[in-house]
Scaffold this active site. Structure first.
Site, PDB file in Angstrom:
ATOM      1  N   ASP A 349       0.849  -1.197   0.000  1.00 23.07           N
ATOM      2  CA  ASP A 349       0.000   0.000   0.000  1.00 23.07           C
ATOM      3  C   ASP A 349       0.886   1.249   0.000  1.00 23.07           C
ATOM      4  O   ASP A 349       2.102   1.162   0.074  1.00 23.07           O
ATOM      5  CB  ASP A 349      -0.941  -0.006   1.214  1.00 23.07           C
ATOM      6  CG  ASP A 349      -0.198  -0.070   2.537  1.00 23.07           C
ATOM      7  OD1 ASP A 349       0.874  -0.706   2.583  1.00 23.07           O
ATOM      8  OD2 ASP A 349      -0.664   0.517   3.529  1.00 23.07           O
ATOM      9  N   HIS A 679       1.845  -9.107  -3.058  1.00 24.60           N
ATOM     10  CA  HIS A 679       0.834  -8.040  -3.050  1.00 24.60           C
ATOM     11  C   HIS A 679       1.534  -6.685  -3.055  1.00 24.60           C
ATOM     12  O   HIS A 679       2.262  -6.345  -2.125  1.00 24.60           O
ATOM     13  CB  HIS A 679      -0.025  -8.185  -1.789  1.00 24.60           C
ATOM     14  CG  HIS A 679      -1.133  -7.185  -1.668  1.00 24.60           C
ATOM     15  ND1 HIS A 679      -2.346  -7.332  -2.297  1.00 24.60           N
ATOM     16  CD2 HIS A 679      -1.212  -6.015  -0.994  1.00 24.60           C
ATOM     17  CE1 HIS A 679      -3.124  -6.310  -2.001  1.00 24.60           C
ATOM     18  NE2 HIS A 679      -2.450  -5.486  -1.211  1.00 24.60           N
ATOM     19  N   ASP A 727       1.446 -17.675  -3.617  1.00 27.13           N
ATOM     20  CA  ASP A 727       2.142 -16.612  -4.355  1.00 27.13           C
ATOM     21  C   ASP A 727       1.185 -15.959  -5.339  1.00 27.13           C
ATOM     22  O   ASP A 727       1.295 -16.132  -6.549  1.00 27.13           O
ATOM     23  CB  ASP A 727       3.366 -17.182  -5.081  1.00 27.13           C
ATOM     24  CG  ASP A 727       4.136 -16.080  -5.792  1.00 27.13           C
ATOM     25  OD1 ASP A 727       4.037 -14.914  -5.343  1.00 27.13           O
ATOM     26  OD2 ASP A 727       4.814 -16.371  -6.792  1.00 27.13           O
ATOM     27  N   GLU A 736       2.508 -10.296   0.992  1.00 26.26           N
ATOM     28  CA  GLU A 736       2.788  -8.884   0.717  1.00 26.26           C
ATOM     29  C   GLU A 736       4.295  -8.641   0.827  1.00 26.26           C
ATOM     30  O   GLU A 736       5.014  -9.436   1.423  1.00 26.26           O
ATOM     31  CB  GLU A 736       2.025  -8.000   1.721  1.00 26.26           C
ATOM     32  CG  GLU A 736       2.038  -6.515   1.363  1.00 26.26           C
ATOM     33  CD  GLU A 736       0.885  -5.728   1.980  1.00 26.26           C
ATOM     34  OE1 GLU A 736      -0.041  -6.354   2.539  1.00 26.26           O
ATOM     35  OE2 GLU A 736       0.908  -4.488   1.899  1.00 26.26           O
TER      36      GLU A 736
HETATM   37  O1  9MR Z   1      -3.432  -3.530   0.066  1.00 22.85           O
HETATM   38  C1  9MR Z   1      -3.698  -3.568   1.460  1.00 22.85           C
HETATM   39  C2  9MR Z   1      -2.526  -4.181   2.164  1.00 22.85           C
HETATM   40  O2  9MR Z   1      -1.388  -3.372   1.996  1.00 22.85           O
HETATM   41  C3  9MR Z   1      -2.843  -4.380   3.625  1.00 22.85           C
HETATM   42  O3  9MR Z   1      -1.839  -5.156   4.235  1.00 22.85           O
HETATM   43  C4  9MR Z   1      -4.179  -5.054   3.799  1.00 22.85           C
HETATM   44  C5  9MR Z   1      -4.597  -5.126   5.257  1.00 22.85           C
HETATM   45  O4  9MR Z   1      -4.625  -3.905   5.877  1.00 22.85           O
HETATM   46  O5  9MR Z   1      -5.201  -4.401   3.091  1.00 22.85           O
HETATM   47  C6  9MR Z   1      -4.942  -4.329   1.713  1.00 22.85           C
HETATM   48  O6  9MR Z   1      -5.949  -3.636   1.114  1.00 22.85           O
HETATM   49  C7  9MR Z   1      -7.175  -4.303   0.931  1.00 22.85           C
HETATM   50  C8  9MR Z   1      -8.182  -3.852   1.968  1.00 22.85           C
HETATM   51  O7  9MR Z   1      -7.824  -4.219   3.262  1.00 22.85           O
HETATM   52  C9  9MR Z   1      -9.567  -4.390   1.647  1.00 22.85           C
HETATM   53  N1  9MR Z   1      -9.955  -4.054   0.318  1.00 22.85           N
HETATM   54  C10 9MR Z   1      -9.026  -4.561  -0.698  1.00 22.85           C
HETATM   55  C11 9MR Z   1      -7.667  -3.969  -0.459  1.00 22.85           C
HETATM   56  C12 9MR Z   1      -6.704  -4.383  -1.552  1.00 22.85           C
HETATM   57  O8  9MR Z   1      -6.586  -5.769  -1.654  1.00 22.85           O
HETATM   58  O1  9MR Z   2       2.712  -6.573   9.460  1.00 22.05           O
HETATM   59  C1  9MR Z   2       1.441  -6.242   9.972  1.00 22.05           C
HETATM   60  C2  9MR Z   2       0.915  -7.414  10.752  1.00 22.05           C
HETATM   61  O2  9MR Z   2       1.726  -7.634  11.890  1.00 22.05           O
HETATM   62  C3  9MR Z   2      -0.524  -7.157  11.168  1.00 22.05           C
HETATM   63  O3  9MR Z   2      -1.028  -8.332  11.757  1.00 22.05           O
HETATM   64  C4  9MR Z   2      -1.349  -6.770   9.955  1.00 22.05           C
HETATM   65  C5  9MR Z   2      -2.790  -6.456  10.284  1.00 22.05           C
HETATM   66  O4  9MR Z   2      -2.905  -5.332  11.105  1.00 22.05           O
HETATM   67  O5  9MR Z   2      -0.791  -5.638   9.347  1.00 22.05           O
HETATM   68  C6  9MR Z   2       0.497  -5.863   8.854  1.00 22.05           C
HETATM   69  O6  9MR Z   2       0.974  -4.703   8.302  1.00 22.05           O
HETATM   70  C7  9MR Z   2       0.360  -4.251   7.108  1.00 22.05           C
HETATM   71  C8  9MR Z   2      -0.219  -2.889   7.397  1.00 22.05           C
HETATM   72  O7  9MR Z   2      -1.304  -2.989   8.270  1.00 22.05           O
HETATM   73  C9  9MR Z   2      -0.590  -2.139   6.136  1.00 22.05           C
HETATM   74  N1  9MR Z   2       0.478  -2.119   5.213  1.00 22.05           N
HETATM   75  C10 9MR Z   2       0.948  -3.443   4.855  1.00 22.05           C
HETATM   76  C11 9MR Z   2       1.446  -4.169   6.059  1.00 22.05           C
HETATM   77  C12 9MR Z   2       2.002  -5.526   5.691  1.00 22.05           C
HETATM   78  O8  9MR Z   2       1.022  -6.406   5.309  1.00 22.05           O
END
Ligand code: 9MR
Ligand code: 9MR
Length: 870
Positions: A349, A679, A727, A736
């Protein structure tokens, strides 16, 4: 696309009135296919972009507005001269299906949807004719198909109109038949190795998946197929993490370098691998280079990292981007805006989160700091200036520090300015107001950006990282170091005044990074401030913390963005400081005790990772936890020279590079079969062929038994922990990219590269003393004596040590002293070039001491080899 309510009802009407059944093929019309019948198409609403749709004979496919649109040339001879389709459609003979789609074309044309064999003789199973005009209309048909085909093709034949067409499709659906069979990952040969390879002097272990319960014969084969070693495997029963029955193979005794080795057991041949002392040399740079590709607020230069990664600067406010240059707070939380440009995008993100950016910057700084304290790091030559492909290369500052600074400058911008409420606290995060889709280049992100309220955790995180910045940058950029130092102190004071301001869980548009226990952040910040400034008050704070003596090294991950106490412990153990000797020894012993526990865990795992085998341990980002445990093992080796710890760290990464249940390397570009569809909005090749895959050296999050994203939840339901990974770009909970994971990889990659062939640790051949004979407010006088404890004479010598902070040599005697950064190298003069066995040399220096702690170094080397320091 997401349909609004009004459009849905219009379409329902259309569907009811425009149905004309012209099914071909079996062509039998049926009234009812249950609405919850299995969907056989993927991404029929184009919410995930174009993939897996293909086209031929048309212009480029475009899914930008949530539909799929393209241009079709006029004057093609046949309908099938241009098509849009998808393969891999599963059809069951005799089953009922309903095909539906929205279609429009300007000026208008006939469209034929065909379910067929995707290659000659192109057998048609069903076909549906429609007339597309400027108005979108819904077409729906029900039919059965005559044949089974698990891999049929749906294709919209769109050629044949006299005039060029702008044609759009949306909400394409084929329901009916049987649900897709359960997902079974392709895991390749049952012999699981580190697909990158093994260090000649290091441990060499593999795991074989087998129903056999008796030991098996294994053979190590050269690239030419010759058997170069063989032996018997060890049955290990059923492995809890994978649910597989496995045996382990230890071929450590084969030390001959080579490429293309394979391991054969139980009739299976492993992926090929190398035995080499330079295996990981490039991984150090690859893993660090990731950060440049993640940079916000600067154009990414394709000449530096490859044309496919070039992009304009993100979030500088060039439309449609709203920019990070003047970001307002979340409404109602503050009444100012801040310039928070720069830093790294957190992960897939475009958010920027202080606690995670902080720990990632810390690990880069720590990768560098280790070069001053660890004997195998060789003074840091491999991490110096111009070792990475960065715009700052050639500025006489080690590149890894330049890269960390890109983030630190951003972190400093997140601090509440003087005169504002909560001044000195640090805003927790800044990200989009709402979640965006994938792919999305940073410069195209149209969402408003918002600054979230300060938190105690973010404030202490900045205090820790900025304190570390102050000591490490002091020799390179005194002004920047001073800025870091004062921000650290201001933040620490602000956190003490506001000790319980917690970032909330939940929210939209970005991750929460919530944390309601900041006692560990208080400890870590106090440690870093103490290491930098040497002040009694920080020492009092850290020694009063329960984390100074408690058990801080968790089995499932020594540390992470939410749990940072172990970082304090590791740094007190490795960075020279003034703790009383007994307490320092206790801290160091706590690190080796933790490493012993990780070694025990590693021995208990048939896949050899220093990590428990239960589902609760396989969490989001589990790979980073495995790596962080490896860092504790590596640090224990740095502290003790005990090769068992080095072996543990080396063996831990076997897991990352393919010795695992999925037979998969989790690092892009490394290993025979590696993750590549992580991701990411920036590296979204899976969804858009014009977008690149993540760069080589990108670490995937890894198996996550909690499956928090819908894609993994559906595909991997019921998975054993080590199998809970896919993957696929849709699986953000297992796959991610993230800065805090790559920073862990960079640290361990640098350690691994430093080990060369991992030969036996040599006995020490010297001892050294570093005596501060006098000190005054801004200076000190030191005498260093180095004794040759070996049995042969030393002819010509260079003695190296590093200061902790801003000290500078101004005068010296009995040696020629050079200082580069904080590292001092003393070379013999002509009269004292020889040190006889049992003999010694003494030289002296006068240095200026600035404002920072000035402890004696723990590491003094003679001609690159470490001395026993007393
Ligand atoms: O792309 C987002 C990712 O970086 C985060 O780790 C994740 C959880 O916070 O959320 C992803 O975004 C998704 C969102 O939570 C729900 N709608 C779809 C988004 C893209 O897959
Ligand atoms: O790395 C984070 C993990 O420890 C948490 O369980 C998760 C849900 O809160 O979020 C992960 O971090 C994501 C963040 O919320 C949004 N950007 C992408 C991060 C990696 O997935």
């Amino acid at each position: 696309m997401i349909l609004n309510r009004r459009r849905r009802s219009q379409l329902a009407l259309l569907a009811a009135t425009t149905l004309v059944l012209t099914g071909a093929g079996a062509g039998v019309a049926h009234a009812e296919v249950p609405p919850d019948a299995p969907e056989q198409l993927r991404n029929g609403d184009f919410s995930e972009g174009v993939s897996p749709w293909f086209s031929y004979g048309t212009g480029a496919l475009d899914a930008a507005d949530g539909r799929l649109c393209t241009t079709v040339p006029g004057g093609l001879a046949n309908p099938w001269d241009a098509g849009i389709g998808q393969d891999g459609v599963r059809l069951t003979a005799g089953a009922e299906y309903r095909l539906g789609f929205d279609v429009s074309a300007t000026p208008g044309t006939a469209v034929k949807a065909v379910l067929q064999l995707g290659s000659a003789p192109y057998t048609t199973y069903a076909s549906v004719d429609a007339t597309a005009g400027a108005q979108t209309q819904r077409v729906e048909r029900t039919f059965t198909v005559p044949d089974d085909n698990p891999n049929a093709q749906l294709v919209f034949q769109v050629g044949g109109a006299p005039a060029e067409q702008r044609l759009c499709l949306d909400d394409v659906s084929l329901r009916g038949g049987e649900p897709a069979p359960p997902y079974v990952p392709d895991t390749g040969p049952r012999v699981r190795v580190n697909q990158v390879g093994y260090l000649p002097g290091g441990p060499k272990n593999a795991t074989v998946v087998t129903e056999a319960t008796e030991p098996l014969t294994w053979q190590l084969r050269s690239a030419g197929g010759a058997v170069v070693a063989s032996g018997r495997s060890t049955p290990r029963g059923v492995d809890a993490a994978s649910g597989q029955r496995v045996q382990t193979i230890d071929f450590s005794s084969h030390r001959i370098p080579g490429t293309g080795y394979t391991l054969v057991a139980d009739g299976e041949t492993s992926h090929p691998f190398d035995i080499s002392g330079t295996l990981y040399d490039r991984l150090r740079a690859d893993s660090l280079q990731f950060f440049y590709a993640q940079r916000s607020g600067i154009a990414i230069d394709g000449d530096l990292i490859g044309a496919e990664y070039a992009r304009p600067a993100g979030h500088l406010g060039v439309a449609p981007n709203q920019g990070d240059t003047e970001v307002p707070c979340v409404p109602g939380t503050c009444d100012y805006s801040l310039d928070v440009r720069g830093g790294w995008y957190d992960a897939g993100d475009h958010g920027k989160y202080v606690v995670n950016g902080g720990i990632a910057a810390y690990q880069l700084l720590s990768t560098f700091e280790r070069t001053k304290t660890a004997e195998s790091a060789d003074g840091g030559a491999a991490l110096g200036d111009a070792t990475l492909r960065l715009p700052e290369r050639g500025n006489r500052v080690p590149d890894v520090l330049d890269e960390a600074r890109w983030e630190i400058e951003f972190l400093l911008r997140m601090q509440v300015p003087a005169g504002r409420p909560l001044a000195g606290m640090v805003h927790h995060k800044i990200h989009d107001r709402a979640w965006t889709g994938l792919p999305l280049a940073p410069q195209d992100d149209p969402q408003p950006r918002e600054l979230h309220p300060p938190s105690t955790a973010a404030t202490l995180n900045l205090a820790a990282v900025a304190a570390q910045c102050a000591r490490l940058f002091a020799p390179y950029d005194a002004a920047f170091a001073a800025r870091c130092g004062s921000a650290a102190k201001t933040a620490y004071a602000a956190a003490r005044a506001h000790p319980a301001v917690y970032a909330p869980a939940g929210g939209a548009g970005g991750g929460p990074y919530d944390d309601t226990d900041v006692t560990d952040e208080f400890y870590w910040a106090a440690v870093e401030l103490y290491l930098t400034f040497g002040e009694q008050r920080h020492r009092d704070d850290l020694t009063a913390s329960p984390h100074h003596t408690g058990d801080v090294f968790a089995p499932g991950g020594a540390f992470g963005w939410q749990a940072v106490a172990a970082l304090g412990r590791l740094d007190l153990a490795t960075v020279p400081n003034g703790l009383p000797a007994a307490d320092r020894a206790r801290v160091r012993a706590s690190v080796t005790a933790a490493a012993d526990a990780y070694l025990a865990a590693l021995r208990a795992q048939a896949y050899g990772l220093p990590f428990p085998g239960d589902a609760a341990s396989y969490v989001w980002g589990s790979n980073s936890n495995v790596v962080n445990n490896a860092i504790v093992l590596a640090t224990a080796f740095d502290l003790t020279r005990d090769a068992r710890y080095r072996d543990g760290a080396v063996q831990a990464v076997d897991y990352l590079f393919g010795r695992n249940a999925l037979n998969m390397s989790y690092v892009t570009g490394w290993g025979e079969r590696h993750a590549r569809n992580q991701h990411s909005r920036i590296f979204a090749h899976q969804l858009d062929p014009a977008s690149p895959n993540p760069p080589a050296g990108s670490l995937a999050g890894g198996p996550n038994a909690a499956l928090q994203d819908p894609y993994a939840a559906q595909l991997l339901k019921g998975c054993r922990p080590m199998f809970c990974y896919v993957d696929d770009i849709n699986s953000y909970a297992t796959n991610e990219v993230a800065i805090n994971w790559n920073s862990a990889l960079a640290w361990v990659a640098s350690f691994l590269a430093d080990q060369g062939p991992a030969d036996a640790v040599p006995a020490r051949g010297c001892s050294a003393t570093y005596d501060v004979h006098g000190s005054w407010p801004d200076g000190f006088n030191t005498q260093v004596t180095v004794r040759n404890t070996g049995s042969s004479a030393v002819n010509g010598w260079a003695v190296r040590f590093a200061f902790t902070g801003d000290q500078r040599v101004t005068r010296s005697w009995s040696a020629r002293l050079d200082q580069s950064g904080a590292t001092v190298t003393a070379r013999n003069l002509s009269y004292n070039a020889t040190i006889a066995p049992g003999g010694s040399v003494t030289f002296g220096l006068i240095g200026t001491a600035g404002a920072l702690a000035n402890p004696s170094p723990d590491l003094i080397t003679l001609n690159g080899a470490p001395c026993t320091v007393s």
